[in-house]
Design a protein around this motif. Structure first.
Motif, short mmCIF file in Angstrom:
data_model
loop_
_atom_site.label_atom_id
_atom_site.label_comp_id
_atom_site.label_asym_id
_atom_site.label_seq_id
_atom_site.Cartn_x
_atom_site.Cartn_y
_atom_site.Cartn_z
N ARG A 117 0.83 -1.21 0.00
CA ARG A 117 0.00 0.00 0.00
C ARG A 117 0.87 1.26 0.00
O ARG A 117 0.52 2.26 -0.65
N ALA A 118 2.00 1.20 0.72
CA ALA A 118 2.91 2.35 0.72
C ALA A 118 3.49 2.58 -0.67
O ALA A 118 3.66 3.73 -1.10
N ALA A 119 3.79 1.50 -1.38
CA ALA A 119 4.31 1.63 -2.75
C ALA A 119 3.26 2.25 -3.67
O ALA A 119 3.57 3.11 -4.51
N GLU A 120 2.02 1.82 -3.54
CA GLU A 120 0.94 2.40 -4.35
C GLU A 120 0.80 3.89 -4.06
O GLU A 120 0.58 4.69 -4.98
N LEU A 121 0.93 4.27 -2.80
CA LEU A 121 0.83 5.68 -2.43
C LEU A 121 1.92 6.50 -3.11
O LEU A 121 1.68 7.61 -3.59
N ILE A 122 3.14 5.95 -3.15
CA ILE A 122 4.26 6.67 -3.75
C ILE A 122 3.98 6.95 -5.22
O ILE A 122 4.29 8.04 -5.73
N VAL A 123 3.37 6.01 -5.91
CA VAL A 123 3.07 6.18 -7.33
C VAL A 123 1.87 7.10 -7.54
O VAL A 123 1.86 7.92 -8.47
N ASP A 124 0.86 7.00 -6.68
CA ASP A 124 -0.40 7.72 -6.88
C ASP A 124 -0.55 8.97 -6.02
O ASP A 124 -1.51 9.73 -6.20
N GLY A 125 0.36 9.20 -5.07
CA GLY A 125 0.20 10.31 -4.14
C GLY A 125 0.68 11.63 -4.72
O GLY A 125 0.82 11.80 -5.93
N VAL A 126 0.94 12.57 -3.81
CA VAL A 126 1.41 13.90 -4.20
C VAL A 126 2.65 14.24 -3.39
O VAL A 126 2.92 13.64 -2.35
N ALA A 127 3.41 15.21 -3.88
CA ALA A 127 4.61 15.67 -3.17
C ALA A 127 4.28 16.94 -2.41
O ALA A 127 3.65 17.86 -2.95
N VAL A 128 4.69 17.01 -1.14
CA VAL A 128 4.43 18.18 -0.31
C VAL A 128 5.74 18.72 0.24
O VAL A 128 6.60 17.96 0.69
N ARG A 129 5.88 20.04 0.17
CA ARG A 129 7.02 20.71 0.77
C ARG A 129 6.81 20.84 2.28
O ARG A 129 5.71 21.18 2.73
N THR A 130 7.86 20.59 3.04
CA THR A 130 7.79 20.70 4.50
C THR A 130 9.03 21.42 5.01
O THR A 130 10.03 21.57 4.31
N ASP A 131 8.95 21.85 6.26
CA ASP A 131 10.14 22.31 6.96
C ASP A 131 10.94 21.11 7.44
O ASP A 131 10.41 20.01 7.61
N LEU A 132 12.22 21.32 7.69
CA LEU A 132 13.06 20.38 8.42
C LEU A 132 13.75 21.15 9.53
O LEU A 132 13.84 22.38 9.49
#
Length: 307
Positions: A117-132
């Motif tokens: 399911r995590a692999a599917e999320l990587i392909v179908d998800g979105v990229a979000v900018r965050t602080d570090l």
């Protein structure tokens, strides 16, 4: 608060960085399951695994320069931290296949623990900018972190938790807490927030959070947000063993607001001084205090579920 920066990515080629020892050896199996799912989804996978942290860091750096669409980490928060050192401030997003003990990055971003399911999320998800967050010692050593940094009683507990094999998951931290009570005492401390001295007295612990939890879901900084341009700080003041024992269930649940002896702060720059106190960032030992903490705004880029 920073404007939320979310983008759709076409993921067709990834580097899969694995730590076979993570999660008591479960990472190797989870990495294989994720790789098969990626292949099923038509994604090219370059598998990388270094023989040491230094080798893994070098492989991650080389992969990022090779034209991949995402750097995917299969392991725990420590391996994610290692990957962040190379991936931060780039336009290549970081995907996560959770395979560690605490998995606090995954908890923060809603990433499923199941590798397929995590692999599917990587392909179908979105990229979000965050602080570090960024740590800096007085002699100039620096390191980024994604979740929380602990110092004081909780970092001593983390050292104990890392030395025991049972029980699993967050229960290890509870067991370590009980064991460390035998040697418990408050520690002299100075804390500066944005240059001003805020704390100058013995305390039990201080946790700096870019996100909310550490130790497998203990919400030590329950109000932390990964895109607000600030670091959160939770300080547990001087108290006896009985009082500390009563506080920890509330720390685990995040129900600490207004609790006697617990103070919460927010700042862009934090300096903490305790004599010879170890510091743990994203679950791994970094150095000893004193250390200065600061925010690296928009330095992170994670693949997460669609909103």
């Amino acid at each position: 608060m920073n404007t939320i920066d979310i983008s759709q990515r076409d993921i067709s080629k990834i580097a899969l960085l694995t730590n076979p020892a993570a999660g008591k050896g479960r990472a190797k199996e989870k990495g294989a399951l994720a790789a098969r799912k990626f292949h099923d989804l038509g994604v090219d996978v370059i598998s990388i695994a270094g023989s040491s942290p230094e080798a893994s860091a070098q492989l991650a750096t080389e992969a990022l320069a090779s034209g991949i669409d995402a750097l995917v980490v299969c392991g725990g928060d420590g391996l994610i931290n290692l990957a962040l050192q190379a991936q931060a401030h780039t336009d290549v997003p970081l995907g996560i296949i959770p395979a560690g003990t605490g998995n606090d990055h995954a908890r923060e971003y809603g990433i499923p623990l199941d590798p397929e399911r995590a692999a599917e999320l990587i392909v179908d998800g979105v990229a979000v900018r965050t602080d570090l967050g960024k740590m800096r010692t007085d002699d100039g050593r620096e390191r980024l972190f994604g979740t929380c940094v602990t110092q004081g009683f909780d970092s001593i507990v983390t050292e104990r938790a890392n030395s025991i094999a049972w029980p699993k998951g967050s229960a290890r931290y509870v067991t370590a807490i009980v064991l460390e009570f035998l040697h418990f005492h408050s520690i002299p401390c100075k804390i500066y927030l944005d240059g001003a001295l805020e704390v100058d007295e013995p305390i039990t612990l201080a946790a700096v959070g870019n996100t909310r939890s550490y130790g497998g879901g203990m919400k030590i900084c329950p109000d932390a947000r990964h895109n607000d341009g600030k670091l959160d700080l939770t300080v547990l003041g001087r108290m006896n063993r009985y009082s500390v024992a009563r506080k920890f269930p509330k720390i685990y649940s995040g129900n600490i607001r207004g609790e006697d002896g617990l103070s919460q702060y927010r700042a862009e720059h934090i300096r903490i001084e305790m004599p010879d106190m170890p510091v743990y960032a994203d679950g791994d030992r970094f150095d000893v205090l004193p250390i200065e903490y600061s925010v690296e705004k928009n330095a992170g880029l994670y693949l997460i579920p669609r909103p």
